[in-house]
Design a protein around this motif. Structure first.
Motif, PDB file in Angstrom:
ATOM      1  N   ALA A  18       0.819  -1.217   0.000  1.00 43.63           N
ATOM      2  CA  ALA A  18       0.000   0.000   0.000  1.00 43.63           C
ATOM      3  C   ALA A  18       0.851   1.265   0.000  1.00 43.63           C
ATOM      4  N   ASP A  19       1.936   1.271   0.759  1.00 46.87           N
ATOM      5  CA  ASP A  19       2.759   2.480   0.844  1.00 46.87           C
ATOM      6  C   ASP A  19       3.351   2.856  -0.503  1.00 46.87           C
ATOM      7  N   ARG A  20       3.781   1.873  -1.272  1.00 47.22           N
ATOM      8  CA  ARG A  20       4.383   2.240  -2.556  1.00 47.22           C
ATOM      9  C   ARG A  20       3.329   2.613  -3.599  1.00 47.22           C
ATOM     10  N   LEU A  21       2.085   2.175  -3.415  1.00 47.32           N
ATOM     11  CA  LEU A  21       1.022   2.649  -4.294  1.00 47.32           C
ATOM     12  C   LEU A  21       0.767   4.130  -4.044  1.00 47.32           C
ATOM     13  N   VAL A  22       0.768   4.511  -2.762  1.00 43.63           N
ATOM     14  CA  VAL A  22       0.602   5.926  -2.420  1.00 43.63           C
ATOM     15  C   VAL A  22       1.765   6.734  -2.971  1.00 43.63           C
ATOM     16  N   ALA A  23       2.985   6.210  -2.810  1.00 45.01           N
ATOM     17  CA  ALA A  23       4.171   6.915  -3.299  1.00 45.01           C
ATOM     18  C   ALA A  23       4.138   7.093  -4.813  1.00 45.01           C
ATOM     19  N   ALA A  24       3.462   6.176  -5.507  1.00 49.36           N
ATOM     20  CA  ALA A  24       3.363   6.258  -6.968  1.00 49.36           C
ATOM     21  C   ALA A  24       2.211   7.150  -7.418  1.00 49.36           C
ATOM     22  N   GLY A  25       1.473   7.722  -6.453  1.00 51.07           N
ATOM     23  CA  GLY A  25       0.434   8.675  -6.807  1.00 51.07           C
ATOM     24  C   GLY A  25      -0.975   8.124  -6.843  1.00 51.07           C
ATOM     25  N   PHE A  26      -1.176   6.930  -6.306  1.00 51.31           N
ATOM     26  CA  PHE A  26      -2.509   6.345  -6.282  1.00 51.31           C
ATOM     27  C   PHE A  26      -3.167   6.582  -4.924  1.00 51.31           C
ATOM     28  N   ALA A  27      -4.460   6.824  -4.943  1.00 53.37           N
ATOM     29  CA  ALA A  27      -5.204   7.094  -3.717  1.00 53.37           C
ATOM     30  C   ALA A  27      -6.160   5.948  -3.427  1.00 53.37           C
ATOM     31  N   ALA A  28      -6.097   5.427  -2.208  1.00 51.50           N
ATOM     32  CA  ALA A  28      -6.935   4.291  -1.834  1.00 51.50           C
ATOM     33  C   ALA A  28      -8.337   4.746  -1.445  1.00 51.50           C
ATOM     34  N   THR A  29      -9.328   3.934  -1.804  1.00 52.25           N
ATOM     35  CA  THR A  29     -10.701   4.141  -1.377  1.00 52.25           C
ATOM     36  C   THR A  29     -11.287   2.809  -0.967  1.00 52.25           C
ATOM     37  N   THR A  30     -12.183   2.825  -0.009  1.00 52.64           N
ATOM     38  CA  THR A  30     -12.831   1.583   0.429  1.00 52.64           C
ATOM     39  C   THR A  30     -14.067   1.273  -0.393  1.00 52.64           C
ATOM     40  N   GLU A  31     -14.440   2.176  -1.300  1.00 52.87           N
ATOM     41  CA  GLU A  31     -15.645   1.996  -2.111  1.00 52.87           C
ATOM     42  C   GLU A  31     -15.269   1.655  -3.545  1.00 52.87           C
ATOM     43  N   PRO A  32     -15.419   0.393  -3.953  1.00 56.97           N
ATOM     44  CA  PRO A  32     -15.065   0.019  -5.331  1.00 56.97           C
ATOM     45  C   PRO A  32     -15.777   0.863  -6.380  1.00 56.97           C
ATOM     46  N   GLY A  33     -17.003   1.284  -6.080  1.00 55.48           N
ATOM     47  CA  GLY A  33     -17.757   2.070  -7.049  1.00 55.48           C
ATOM     48  C   GLY A  33     -17.160   3.438  -7.316  1.00 55.48           C
ATOM     49  N   ALA A  34     -16.293   3.899  -6.403  1.00 51.49           N
ATOM     50  CA  ALA A  34     -15.662   5.207  -6.569  1.00 51.49           C
ATOM     51  C   ALA A  34     -14.247   5.104  -7.119  1.00 51.49           C
ATOM     52  N   ALA A  35     -13.797   3.897  -7.436  1.00 52.33           N
ATOM     53  CA  ALA A  35     -12.411   3.681  -7.853  1.00 52.33           C
ATOM     54  C   ALA A  35     -12.280   3.630  -9.375  1.00 52.33           C
ATOM     55  N   ASP A  36     -11.142   4.084  -9.857  1.00 50.35           N
ATOM     56  CA  ASP A  36     -10.823   3.937 -11.278  1.00 50.35           C
ATOM     57  C   ASP A  36     -10.308   2.524 -11.566  1.00 50.35           C
ATOM     58  N   ILE A  37      -9.603   1.962 -10.572  1.00 50.84           N
ATOM     59  CA  ILE A  37      -9.011   0.634 -10.698  1.00 50.84           C
ATOM     60  C   ILE A  37      -9.342  -0.166  -9.437  1.00 50.84           C
ATOM     61  N   VAL A  38      -9.744  -1.415  -9.606  1.00 51.00           N
ATOM     62  CA  VAL A  38      -9.977  -2.310  -8.470  1.00 51.00           C
ATOM     63  C   VAL A  38      -8.989  -3.468  -8.577  1.00 51.00           C
TER      64      VAL A  38
END
Length: 318
Positions: A18-38
């Motif tokens: 998770a930390d390196r996803l954030v470092a790469a500019g991705f933002a986590a969400t708990t709602e799949p319907g609000a995500a660009d990528i699941v």
């Protein structure tokens, strides 16, 4: 604006990346319907099927054109099914089954220790490239759906063969050394080893039987291999034998151990006990009569020692 992603599946994996996803500019969400990528990762295909299609399945929540990136081990056939479901749901599916370069490393899920083959149709793979690059050190694009899972299966079979061969060579080496005077020092080891075999035996000698990459995960990968073989009427005796050994380790309490713990099966019962393994569980699981219990582990006359055993990963060993 950061690309939003949601995650479903094994928490141990996402906690490590998770930390390196954030470092790469991705933002986590708990709602799949609000995500660009699941992103999804399950250790077995059975769990993945439940995640997608069981009660509470999340596919219906997703916005059109959401990219699904699955890192789980599955059969090529199931990968194609997932892609078909995604297509009719106006989603884009990418299969990118993760592969661990060195399963003995404490930081198993470090970026430089992960690689994958990836396959998908349309623009899915292109849209998922950034998140794959953040997780894996190497991403090898392949062709149509199912291709990445087939390549992952071939990789898994070869790695497991190296692991089992190294452990069995070491078991024989140790046994002969004990019985033959001057056969070698305590630090000696078998002859030429693969890099994976050498890493496994180093872990064994250092008693590194815990790790982020577990026997459960390896069994899930082998289960996918054997299910694919069944789907295509192919018999894989070596892979089936490796699965039986891992099943035995799981039965005696090693399912959450690192794969190097397989060496304990070839060792002394006291060493197994010290590592938290219990051989009495094997007797209860496999022995159907007092005579079989007396013969456990020595001279089986049954046609199939593991007949009727369900490994718990959706693959019945017959």
């Amino acid at each position: 604006m950061a690309v939003g992603y949601a995650y479903k599946g094994n928490e141990r994996f996402i906690n490590n990346v998770a930390d390196r996803l954030v470092a790469a500019g991705f933002a986590a969400t708990t709602e799949p319907g609000a995500a660009d990528i699941v992103i999804t990762y399950c250790t077995t295909q059975t769990e993945l099927e439940e995640l997608y299609f069981g009660d509470g399945g999340f596919i219906s929540e997703l916005a059109p054109h959401t990219v699904l990136v699955d890192l789980s081990p599955t059969t090529p056939g199931f990968a194609r099914e997932l892609n078909a479901v995604a297509t009719v749901s106006d989603l884009e599916m990418v299969e990118a089954p993760l592969m661990v370069a060195d399963m003995t490393r404490p930081d198993t899920f470090a970026q430089d220790n992960l690689q994958c083959f990836a396959a998908g149709e349309g623009q899915g793979l292109e849209r998922a490239q950034g998140i794959l690059d953040a997780i894996f050190s190497s991403v090898v694009p392949l062709g149509s759906p199912g291709a990445a899972q087939l390549a992952r299966a071939a990789y898994t079979m070869q790695v497991v063969a190296q692991v089992v061969a190294a452990i069995e060579a070491d078991a024989l080496f140790r046994a002969v050394r004990r019985s033959v005077a001057g056969a070698g020092s305590a630090d000696a080891q078998p002859g030429v080893l693969s890099s994976m075999g050498a890493a496994i035996l180093d872990a064994v000698r250092e008693n590194r039987f815990e790790g982020a990459y577990t026997v459960e995960m390896l069994m899930g990968e082998l289960t996918a291999v054997l299910m694919a073989a069944d789907d295509n009427e192919v018999i894989l005796p070596q892979t089936e034998s490796a699965m039986h050994l891992l099943e035995l380790l799981a039965v005696i309490g090693g399912v959450e151990k690192a794969p190097a713990a397989l060496a304990l099966v070839y060792g002394e019962e006291a060493d197994c006990a010290a590592a938290g393994l219990d051989w009495s569980r094997a007797e209860q699981a496999y022995a159907s009569s007092e005579e079989e219990e007396e013969e456990w582990g020595r001279d089986e006359e049954d046609d199939d020692f593991f007949e009727g055993l369900d490994d718990g990963f959706g693959y019945s060993v017959n």
